[in-house]
Design a protein around this motif. Sequence first.
Motif, PDB file in Angstrom:
ATOM      1  N   LEU A  75      -5.183  39.999 -13.616  1.00 56.50           N
ATOM      2  CA  LEU A  75      -6.453  40.727 -13.625  1.00 56.50           C
ATOM      3  C   LEU A  75      -6.234  42.154 -13.141  1.00 56.50           C
ATOM      4  N   PRO A  76      -6.596  43.162 -13.943  1.00 54.01           N
ATOM      5  CA  PRO A  76      -6.384  44.545 -13.522  1.00 54.01           C
ATOM      6  C   PRO A  76      -7.297  44.968 -12.373  1.00 54.01           C
ATOM      7  N   GLN A  77      -8.481  44.386 -12.305  1.00 56.44           N
ATOM      8  CA  GLN A  77      -9.436  44.679 -11.229  1.00 56.44           C
ATOM      9  C   GLN A  77      -9.965  43.348 -10.708  1.00 56.44           C
ATOM     10  N   PRO A  78      -9.195  42.663  -9.843  1.00 61.49           N
ATOM     11  CA  PRO A  78      -9.531  41.286  -9.478  1.00 61.49           C
ATOM     12  C   PRO A  78     -10.950  41.088  -8.956  1.00 61.49           C
ATOM     13  N   GLU A  79     -11.422  41.950  -8.059  1.00 59.15           N
ATOM     14  CA  GLU A  79     -12.766  41.728  -7.517  1.00 59.15           C
ATOM     15  C   GLU A  79     -13.832  41.876  -8.603  1.00 59.15           C
ATOM     16  N   ALA A  80     -13.745  42.925  -9.401  1.00 54.30           N
ATOM     17  CA  ALA A  80     -14.715  43.129 -10.477  1.00 54.30           C
ATOM     18  C   ALA A  80     -14.618  42.021 -11.521  1.00 54.30           C
ATOM     19  N   ASN A  81     -13.391  41.598 -11.835  1.00 53.64           N
ATOM     20  CA  ASN A  81     -13.207  40.558 -12.849  1.00 53.64           C
ATOM     21  C   ASN A  81     -13.721  39.210 -12.372  1.00 53.64           C
ATOM     22  N   ARG A 110     -16.091  38.908 -10.248  1.00 49.90           N
ATOM     23  CA  ARG A 110     -17.550  39.082 -10.245  1.00 49.90           C
ATOM     24  C   ARG A 110     -18.122  38.826 -11.641  1.00 49.90           C
ATOM     25  N   GLU A 111     -17.396  39.219 -12.676  1.00 45.67           N
ATOM     26  CA  GLU A 111     -17.835  38.941 -14.038  1.00 45.67           C
ATOM     27  C   GLU A 111     -17.830  37.433 -14.309  1.00 45.67           C
ATOM     28  N   LEU A 112     -16.833  36.729 -13.796  1.00 47.29           N
ATOM     29  CA  LEU A 112     -16.844  35.266 -13.936  1.00 47.29           C
ATOM     30  C   LEU A 112     -18.045  34.674 -13.200  1.00 47.29           C
ATOM     31  N   ALA A 113     -18.360  35.215 -12.029  1.00 48.96           N
ATOM     32  CA  ALA A 113     -19.540  34.732 -11.293  1.00 48.96           C
ATOM     33  C   ALA A 113     -20.822  35.009 -12.070  1.00 48.96           C
ATOM     34  N   ARG A 114     -20.875  36.116 -12.772  1.00 50.87           N
ATOM     35  CA  ARG A 114     -22.093  36.465 -13.523  1.00 50.87           C
ATOM     36  C   ARG A 114     -22.464  35.390 -14.534  1.00 50.87           C
ATOM     37  N   VAL A 115     -21.459  34.807 -15.187  1.00 49.79           N
ATOM     38  CA  VAL A 115     -21.753  33.872 -16.270  1.00 49.79           C
ATOM     39  C   VAL A 115     -21.942  32.432 -15.782  1.00 49.79           C
ATOM     40  N   VAL A 116     -21.802  32.208 -14.472  1.00 48.44           N
ATOM     41  CA  VAL A 116     -21.940  30.860 -13.912  1.00 48.44           C
ATOM     42  C   VAL A 116     -23.239  30.782 -13.110  1.00 48.44           C
ATOM     43  N   ARG A 117     -23.930  29.676 -13.249  1.00 43.24           N
ATOM     44  CA  ARG A 117     -25.178  29.466 -12.499  1.00 43.24           C
ATOM     45  C   ARG A 117     -24.873  29.342 -11.002  1.00 43.24           C
ATOM     46  N   ARG A 163      -3.015  35.408  -4.246  1.00 41.66           N
ATOM     47  CA  ARG A 163      -3.259  33.974  -4.126  1.00 41.66           C
ATOM     48  C   ARG A 163      -3.039  33.444  -2.722  1.00 41.66           C
ATOM     49  N   ALA A 164      -2.509  34.263  -1.813  1.00 45.22           N
ATOM     50  CA  ALA A 164      -2.390  33.839  -0.418  1.00 45.22           C
ATOM     51  C   ALA A 164      -3.797  33.620   0.134  1.00 45.22           C
ATOM     52  N   GLU A 165      -3.983  32.544   0.858  1.00 47.63           N
ATOM     53  CA  GLU A 165      -5.332  32.199   1.322  1.00 47.63           C
ATOM     54  C   GLU A 165      -6.017  33.328   2.097  1.00 47.63           C
ATOM     55  N   PRO A 166      -5.317  34.038   3.009  1.00 42.13           N
ATOM     56  CA  PRO A 166      -5.996  35.117   3.731  1.00 42.13           C
ATOM     57  C   PRO A 166      -6.469  36.258   2.830  1.00 42.13           C
ATOM     58  N   ASN A 167      -5.854  36.418   1.656  1.00 39.92           N
ATOM     59  CA  ASN A 167      -6.279  37.441   0.701  1.00 39.92           C
ATOM     60  C   ASN A 167      -7.324  36.911  -0.268  1.00 39.92           C
ATOM     61  N   LEU A 168      -7.138  35.673  -0.704  1.00 37.69           N
ATOM     62  CA  LEU A 168      -8.004  35.121  -1.736  1.00 37.69           C
ATOM     63  C   LEU A 168      -9.404  34.818  -1.227  1.00 37.69           C
ATOM     64  N   ARG A 169      -9.504  34.291  -0.015  1.00 36.04           N
ATOM     65  CA  ARG A 169     -10.825  33.918   0.514  1.00 36.04           C
ATOM     66  C   ARG A 169     -11.785  35.114   0.553  1.00 36.04           C
ATOM     67  N   PRO A 170     -11.393  36.266   1.152  1.00 32.36           N
ATOM     68  CA  PRO A 170     -12.311  37.411   1.142  1.00 32.36           C
ATOM     69  C   PRO A 170     -12.507  38.020  -0.244  1.00 32.36           C
ATOM     70  N   LEU A 171     -11.476  37.952  -1.092  1.00 29.37           N
ATOM     71  CA  LEU A 171     -11.613  38.455  -2.457  1.00 29.37           C
ATOM     72  C   LEU A 171     -12.697  37.672  -3.190  1.00 29.37           C
ATOM     73  N   LEU A 172     -12.662  36.363  -3.077  1.00 32.01           N
ATOM     74  CA  LEU A 172     -13.691  35.531  -3.703  1.00 32.01           C
ATOM     75  C   LEU A 172     -15.058  35.810  -3.092  1.00 32.01           C
ATOM     76  N   ALA A 173     -15.117  35.907  -1.775  1.00 34.72           N
ATOM     77  CA  ALA A 173     -16.401  36.143  -1.101  1.00 34.72           C
ATOM     78  C   ALA A 173     -17.028  37.457  -1.546  1.00 34.72           C
ATOM     79  N   GLY A 174     -16.198  38.464  -1.779  1.00 34.83           N
ATOM     80  CA  GLY A 174     -16.703  39.754  -2.226  1.00 34.83           C
ATOM     81  C   GLY A 174     -17.091  39.779  -3.687  1.00 34.83           C
ATOM     82  N   SER A 175     -16.796  38.677  -4.392  1.00 36.21           N
ATOM     83  CA  SER A 175     -17.065  38.592  -5.828  1.00 36.21           C
ATOM     84  C   SER A 175     -18.142  37.577  -6.175  1.00 36.21           C
TER      85      SER A 175
END
Length: 199
Positions: free
Chosen positions: A120-126, A128-135, A165-177
Amino acid sequence: MNDDHTHVREFFGARAAHWDSRFPDDGPAYAAAVAELTLHTGDRVLDAGCGTGRALPPLRAAVGPSGVVVGADLTPAMLEAAVRAGRGLDGCLLLADVAALPLRSESLDAVFAAGLIAHLPQPEANLRELARVVRPGGTLALFHPIGRAALAARQGRQITPEDLRAEPNLRPLLAGSGWRMTSYADEDTRFLALAVREG
């Protein structure tokens, strides 16, 4: 098309015809990961960055004939390989960028993404786009059929602290998305992070 798309298409396009034969034993790992999404009959699910469509048969089995399965990928050659393998029968295949999906907001129950996050070139934005299409309350599975250490060894490199994919990086990345991580597993035999779409 930007340079990131060109690189991804060139990389996967050159490998598409022989992709499945390079990793012939991944099927059970895909099926097990799909099972952890806890899909139901009639659910609507996206395989984001579906490649040759290895997840499409277990996704179809999970949602049944009344469900909707969509496989989206950026690389035409990968989608062509999915069709040749007969996996186009298990879902609708779309040539699409996960950064701008041609899907309605909140139209899906889940997203399955195998090996996607590293491309993903812009992981947080990308994400977030996956979150947009999910209820709200829908689920996301970030999966790889081998763990981070095993993948790094296969590629002749070391894991770095910056690995998304390291948990300390992925958890906040997901939360911000727009996602809340609910489980995380990084073992030799698989990587699987599950998250729920925040409402």
